[in-house]
Design a protein around this motif. Sequence first.
Motif, short mmCIF file in Angstrom:
data_model
loop_
_atom_site.label_atom_id
_atom_site.label_comp_id
_atom_site.label_asym_id
_atom_site.label_seq_id
_atom_site.Cartn_x
_atom_site.Cartn_y
_atom_site.Cartn_z
N TYR A 215 1.01 -0.80 0.17
CA TYR A 215 0.12 0.23 -0.16
C TYR A 215 0.68 1.40 -0.07
N GLY A 216 2.05 1.25 -0.07
CA GLY A 216 2.73 2.52 0.71
C GLY A 216 2.52 2.96 1.39
N TRP A 217 2.83 2.08 3.06
CA TRP A 217 1.93 3.43 4.30
C TRP A 217 3.57 2.95 4.43
N ARG A 218 3.23 3.59 5.91
CA ARG A 218 4.54 4.20 7.23
C ARG A 218 4.38 3.59 8.19
N GLU A 219 5.11 2.62 9.30
CA GLU A 219 4.58 1.78 10.35
C GLU A 219 5.24 3.08 11.06
N VAL A 220 4.78 3.65 12.36
CA VAL A 220 5.46 4.53 12.66
C VAL A 220 5.28 4.20 14.79
N ALA A 221 5.12 2.93 14.47
CA ALA A 221 5.85 2.35 16.19
C ALA A 221 5.74 1.03 16.23
N PRO A 222 6.32 0.33 16.89
CA PRO A 222 6.74 -0.51 17.46
C PRO A 222 5.38 -1.75 17.03
N ALA A 223 4.96 -2.52 16.92
CA ALA A 223 4.24 -4.04 17.16
C ALA A 223 3.62 -4.16 18.93
N CYS A 224 2.61 -3.72 19.15
CA CYS A 224 2.11 -3.83 20.16
C CYS A 224 1.54 -5.94 20.39
N ILE A 225 2.47 -6.38 21.18
CA ILE A 225 1.86 -7.81 20.59
C ILE A 225 1.36 -8.47 22.22
#
Length: 154
Positions: free
Chosen positions: A115-125
């Motif tokens: 999609y071209g999105w930008r991850e802005v935080a680490p995943a919360c698992i």
Amino acid sequence: MSPAKTLLIVYHSQSGNTERLARCVAEGASEAEGVSVRCLRAFDAGVDDLARCDGLLLGTPENFGTMSGALKDFFDRTFYPLEGQLTGLPYAVFVSAGNDGTNAVREIGRIANGYGWREVAPACIARGEVTETHLGECRDLGRAMAEGLAMGVF
């Protein structure tokens, strides 16, 4: 005054664990001023919802070591209609995992890259039983995303 930003939370939950996480994400996000929060189940979210958001939080249980089929269905229904239109959209992920959740995060990241999105935080698992610590981390994730949108950081 700039118009309110919209944070979209899209999630799937079968056992209720991911829904608990989603509620906490939404609760934290609702604390930010100038941000409208929409929280939808994956089967209820569609092209118009995604096209109108300024930021996105995605929640899934870990099913067979990856994301849920419902979240994959959301991607399948929205990708081609919005192809090339959401470049740079800030996003982050939260997962309720019976194992370690990393493959679910990785697969979502691969699709987000398309999609071209930008991850802005680490995943919360949330691994194993959902705890108060996990719920607090999800509140923090929602709050941080919403405040980042409100301040124009993302």
